[in-house]
Motif scaffolding. Structure first.
Motif, PDB file in Angstrom:
ATOM      1  N   ASN A 449      35.667  24.200  52.648  1.00  0.00           N
ATOM      2  CA  ASN A 449      36.573  25.227  52.343  1.00  0.00           C
ATOM      3  C   ASN A 449      36.969  25.573  50.897  1.00  0.00           C
ATOM      4  O   ASN A 449      37.659  26.297  50.533  1.00  0.00           O
ATOM      5  N   ARG A 450      36.459  24.676  50.244  1.00  0.00           N
ATOM      6  CA  ARG A 450      36.677  24.603  48.870  1.00  0.00           C
ATOM      7  C   ARG A 450      35.546  25.340  47.737  1.00  0.00           C
ATOM      8  O   ARG A 450      36.058  25.920  46.675  1.00  0.00           O
ATOM      9  N   ALA A 451      34.534  25.441  48.563  1.00  0.00           N
ATOM     10  CA  ALA A 451      33.491  25.790  47.689  1.00  0.00           C
ATOM     11  C   ALA A 451      33.556  27.383  47.157  1.00  0.00           C
ATOM     12  O   ALA A 451      33.082  27.729  46.091  1.00  0.00           O
ATOM     13  N   ASP A 452      34.055  28.079  48.161  1.00  0.00           N
ATOM     14  CA  ASP A 452      34.258  29.454  47.667  1.00  0.00           C
ATOM     15  C   ASP A 452      35.124  29.908  46.408  1.00  0.00           C
ATOM     16  O   ASP A 452      34.824  30.521  45.478  1.00  0.00           O
ATOM     17  N   ALA A 453      36.042  29.174  46.345  1.00  0.00           N
ATOM     18  CA  ALA A 453      36.946  29.154  45.354  1.00  0.00           C
ATOM     19  C   ALA A 453      36.662  28.350  44.095  1.00  0.00           C
ATOM     20  O   ALA A 453      36.813  28.878  43.167  1.00  0.00           O
ATOM     21  N   LEU A 454      35.974  27.457  44.205  1.00  0.00           N
ATOM     22  CA  LEU A 454      35.388  26.576  43.062  1.00  0.00           C
ATOM     23  C   LEU A 454      34.205  27.760  42.413  1.00  0.00           C
ATOM     24  O   LEU A 454      34.033  27.628  41.196  1.00  0.00           O
ATOM     25  N   ALA A 455      33.272  28.309  43.477  1.00  0.00           N
ATOM     26  CA  ALA A 455      32.470  29.263  42.811  1.00  0.00           C
ATOM     27  C   ALA A 455      33.100  30.535  42.070  1.00  0.00           C
ATOM     28  O   ALA A 455      32.560  30.848  40.950  1.00  0.00           O
ATOM     29  N   ALA A 456      34.149  30.967  42.535  1.00  0.00           N
ATOM     30  CA  ALA A 456      34.685  31.944  41.824  1.00  0.00           C
ATOM     31  C   ALA A 456      35.226  31.445  40.740  1.00  0.00           C
ATOM     32  O   ALA A 456      35.317  32.387  39.487  1.00  0.00           O
ATOM     33  N   GLU A 457      35.767  30.284  40.337  1.00  0.00           N
ATOM     34  CA  GLU A 457      36.227  29.886  39.287  1.00  0.00           C
ATOM     35  C   GLU A 457      35.213  29.619  38.301  1.00  0.00           C
ATOM     36  O   GLU A 457      35.361  29.985  37.136  1.00  0.00           O
ATOM     37  N   MET A 458      33.980  29.236  38.393  1.00  0.00           N
ATOM     38  CA  MET A 458      33.148  28.592  37.561  1.00  0.00           C
ATOM     39  C   MET A 458      32.286  30.182  37.259  1.00  0.00           C
ATOM     40  O   MET A 458      31.887  30.208  36.156  1.00  0.00           O
ATOM     41  N   SER A 459      32.108  31.020  38.238  1.00  0.00           N
ATOM     42  CA  SER A 459      31.406  32.154  37.529  1.00  0.00           C
ATOM     43  C   SER A 459      32.389  33.142  36.858  1.00  0.00           C
ATOM     44  O   SER A 459      31.979  33.865  35.922  1.00  0.00           O
ATOM     45  N   THR A 460      33.633  33.182  37.202  1.00  0.00           N
ATOM     46  CA  THR A 460      34.718  33.865  36.314  1.00  0.00           C
ATOM     47  C   THR A 460      34.527  33.188  34.810  1.00  0.00           C
ATOM     48  O   THR A 460      34.512  33.893  33.685  1.00  0.00           O
ATOM     49  N   ALA A 461      34.492  31.996  34.782  1.00  0.00           N
ATOM     50  CA  ALA A 461      34.086  31.234  33.382  1.00  0.00           C
ATOM     51  C   ALA A 461      32.926  31.716  32.766  1.00  0.00           C
ATOM     52  O   ALA A 461      32.803  32.010  31.483  1.00  0.00           O
ATOM     53  N   LEU A 462      31.627  31.971  33.268  1.00  0.00           N
ATOM     54  CA  LEU A 462      30.458  32.605  33.075  1.00  0.00           C
ATOM     55  C   LEU A 462      30.585  33.781  32.250  1.00  0.00           C
ATOM     56  O   LEU A 462      30.245  34.140  31.345  1.00  0.00           O
ATOM     57  N   TYR A 463      31.094  34.602  33.209  1.00  0.00           N
ATOM     58  CA  TYR A 463      31.602  35.868  32.666  1.00  0.00           C
ATOM     59  C   TYR A 463      32.231  36.355  31.618  1.00  0.00           C
ATOM     60  O   TYR A 463      31.955  36.883  30.805  1.00  0.00           O
ATOM     61  N   ALA A 464      33.351  35.521  31.411  1.00  0.00           N
ATOM     62  CA  ALA A 464      34.160  35.331  30.431  1.00  0.00           C
ATOM     63  C   ALA A 464      33.527  34.981  29.178  1.00  0.00           C
ATOM     64  O   ALA A 464      33.769  35.491  27.872  1.00  0.00           O
ATOM     65  N   PHE A 465      32.763  33.855  29.285  1.00  0.00           N
ATOM     66  CA  PHE A 465      32.072  33.304  28.206  1.00  0.00           C
ATOM     67  C   PHE A 465      31.079  34.526  27.568  1.00  0.00           C
ATOM     68  O   PHE A 465      30.604  34.434  26.393  1.00  0.00           O
ATOM     69  N   ALA A 466      30.219  35.160  28.594  1.00  0.00           N
ATOM     70  CA  ALA A 466      29.210  36.138  28.317  1.00  0.00           C
ATOM     71  C   ALA A 466      30.086  37.193  27.538  1.00  0.00           C
ATOM     72  O   ALA A 466      29.387  37.929  26.685  1.00  0.00           O
ATOM     73  N   ARG A 467      31.378  37.722  27.887  1.00  0.00           N
ATOM     74  CA  ARG A 467      31.976  38.798  27.291  1.00  0.00           C
ATOM     75  C   ARG A 467      32.500  38.564  25.874  1.00  0.00           C
ATOM     76  O   ARG A 467      32.583  39.154  24.801  1.00  0.00           O
ATOM     77  N   THR A 468      33.197  37.184  25.486  1.00  0.00           N
ATOM     78  CA  THR A 468      33.930  36.976  24.559  1.00  0.00           C
ATOM     79  C   THR A 468      33.254  35.509  23.798  1.00  0.00           C
ATOM     80  O   THR A 468      34.122  35.304  22.588  1.00  0.00           O
ATOM     81  N   GLY A 469      32.720  34.777  24.308  1.00  0.00           N
ATOM     82  CA  GLY A 469      32.362  33.564  23.656  1.00  0.00           C
ATOM     83  C   GLY A 469      33.225  32.645  24.167  1.00  0.00           C
ATOM     84  O   GLY A 469      33.084  31.334  23.580  1.00  0.00           O
TER      85      GLY A 469
END
Length: 483
Positions: A449-469
């Motif tokens: 039950n941790r997987a979805d939350a961890l995926a949301a955390e990591m993909s959020t980091a990728l999206y942020a990186f792509a936008r702002t560096g």
């Protein structure tokens, strides 16, 4: 938007997008628009089989509703716990790419270009576990996934034996660059910002992206890179690459200079021979001088070692994220590819491939840190660090010391499968980074039950990186742990 009938007899909406001389017809879904199988270079067949990619300028109406070929490769049966997808067709005519966008509306969205992994021997831009349209929609980004040549067709170093005018070095890497040039010239029409391109790859895809830091004339094609288990380290020296080629040609019965014989080799023969030439032992494959395909420091396509260029500060304006899985090597043992280590001498010989100056000291430090492990466990831990973690830290250090920004993370999530025996293995972070860990695609997440939350955390980091560096953790925080 006129409807188009697919081969299965059902109707689907299409959309036409104009870029340069072409009108690209793609598919409209509830998650956005997709454009599939777009040719970015001429088919690498006949006299172009071993040549660098030749630019293809699309014109007129281009049907972008069906996937193109992935590169020819050996098809292997995967265990039931591996990621699942629909599969893909292969063929030498494989220089195509897929675009996924929320809307081809002229908006300047961040562009993320993905280089697939596969040990430089396989992989595809479609047919895997990825939810490409969903990923683009969730992050309001444009995703591009190119196919490129792999295996001997993409990376066998043929120039010294066959002549540089017949065979270019690093053809698969040059294919990727050609795809980036298509992105630069066309992606604005698909709702993307050509001045804000982030490259992301895993394993051989990541090694390929990292090698771009040693190339000339490509810095303006991208601004950022997210490297998973593939830092700026695995560069093959010309003498090693030439020796591998000599073995390949000998097994094929082709003399140096016999370009006609090489051109006539069936692709099935090429694939079969490359399997016998390359090492399967993870340590032998990745150590200096190892029998592997990869990016060759040929002095032409790859002018300098990428670490040298990073250390010089020439790429200080390119932000990096470097990640690795804590138990990288575990997968090869789980697959049964790596043998059990019988004794201390065998382990020391394995360590000496990477640390010839003091293998005993290296083992002593491991034993002090982690007492009571088996010889096999020590080898697994050492290889995980020597091939992936330590070079990633060295790559980040080179970039940061030169005045740039490089962020690091360790992926430590362990699936519950069979009591966690797979560990946090090679490639296990990629589904989380792409935010796609549904058990029907990633069976190892079932029951966690941790997987979805961890995926949301990591993909959020990728999206942020792509936008702002900047990802979601600060540079000063050091190594981010995801678990």
């Amino acid at each position: 938007m006129p409807p188009a009938r697919q081969g299965n007899g059902c109707m689907t909406d299409t959309i036409d997008v104009t870029s340069r001389q072409a009108i690209y017809r793609g598919i409209v879904t509830g998650e956005g628009q997709s454009f599939r199988g777009i040719r970015y270079a001429e088919a690498p067949i006949g006299p172009l089989r071993f040549r660098p990619p030749v630019r293809h300028e699309n014109s007129g109406l281009v049907d972008a509703t069906t996937f193109g070929n992935a590169a020819p490769q050996m098809q292997r049966r995967a265990p039931a716990w591996m990621p699942r997808g629909a599969g893909f067709q292969t063929g030498e005519d494989c220089l195509n790419l897929n675009v996924y966008t929320p809307a081809a509306d002229g908006a300047k969205r961040p562009v993320i270009v993905h280089a697939f992994g596969g040990g430089f021997q396989g992989g595809a831009a479609q047919g895997g576990y990825h939810d490409d349209a969903g990923f683009a929609a969730r992050g309001d980004v444009v995703l591009v996934r190119p196919n490129m040549r792999t295996g001997a067709l993409g990376f066998l170093h043929l120039g010294p034996a066959m002549g540089d005018d017949y065979a270019a070095a690093n053809r698969g890497m040059l294919d990727f660059v050609a795809a980036l040039e298509w992105v630069r010239d066309n992606i604005a029409a698909f709702g993307g910002d050509p001045d804000n391109v982030t490259l992301i790859g895993m394993s051989s895809g990541s090694f390929t992206i990292a090698a771009l830091f040693g190339m000339e004339g490509v810095a303006d094609l991208y601004r950022r890179a997210w490297l998973m288990s593939g830092p700026a380290s695995r560069i093959v020296m010309p003498d090693t690459a030439t020796a591998i080629t000599a073995t390949f040609l000998d097994k094929a019965g082709i003399a140096p200079g016999d370009t006609a014989g090489l051109a006539a080799l069936p692709v099935e023969t090429i694939l079969a021979i490359q399997e016998t030439v390359l090492a399967t032992h993870l340590g032998e494959r990745n150590a200096p001088g190892g029998r592997t395909l990869g990016i060759v420091l040929d002095g032409t396509s790859l002018m300098r070692h990428p670490l040298e260029n990073l250390a010089s500060g020439r790429f200080r304006d390119h932000e990096l994220v470097l990640g690795w899985a804590r138990d990288e090597a575990r997968m090869w043992y789980a697959f049964g590819i790596m043998p059990e280590v019988a004794d201390r001498a065998t382990l020391l010989a394995s360590i000496a491939r990477f640390r010839p100056e003091d293998p005993a000291g290296e083992l002593a430090r491991l034993e002090a840190e982690l007492p009571g492990r088996s010889w096999t466990e020590y080898e697994e831990i050492f290889l995980s660090r020597a091939i992936y973690r330590d070079p990633a830290l060295a790559t980040a250090s080179a970039q940061n010391t030169a005045g740039g920004r490089a962020y690091t993370y360790e992926f430590a999530w362990v699936p519950p499968f069979e009591g966690g025996r797979l560990g946090a293995a090679h490639g296990s972070d990629e589904p989380f980074v792409f935010g796609n860990v549904s058990p029907d695609r990633i069976p190892l997440t079932a029951g966690d039950n941790r997987a979805d939350a961890l995926a949301a955390e990591m993909s959020t980091a990728l999206y942020a990186f792509a936008r702002t560096g900047e990802p979601t953790w600060a540079l000063a925080d050091g190594i981010q742990t995801f678990k």
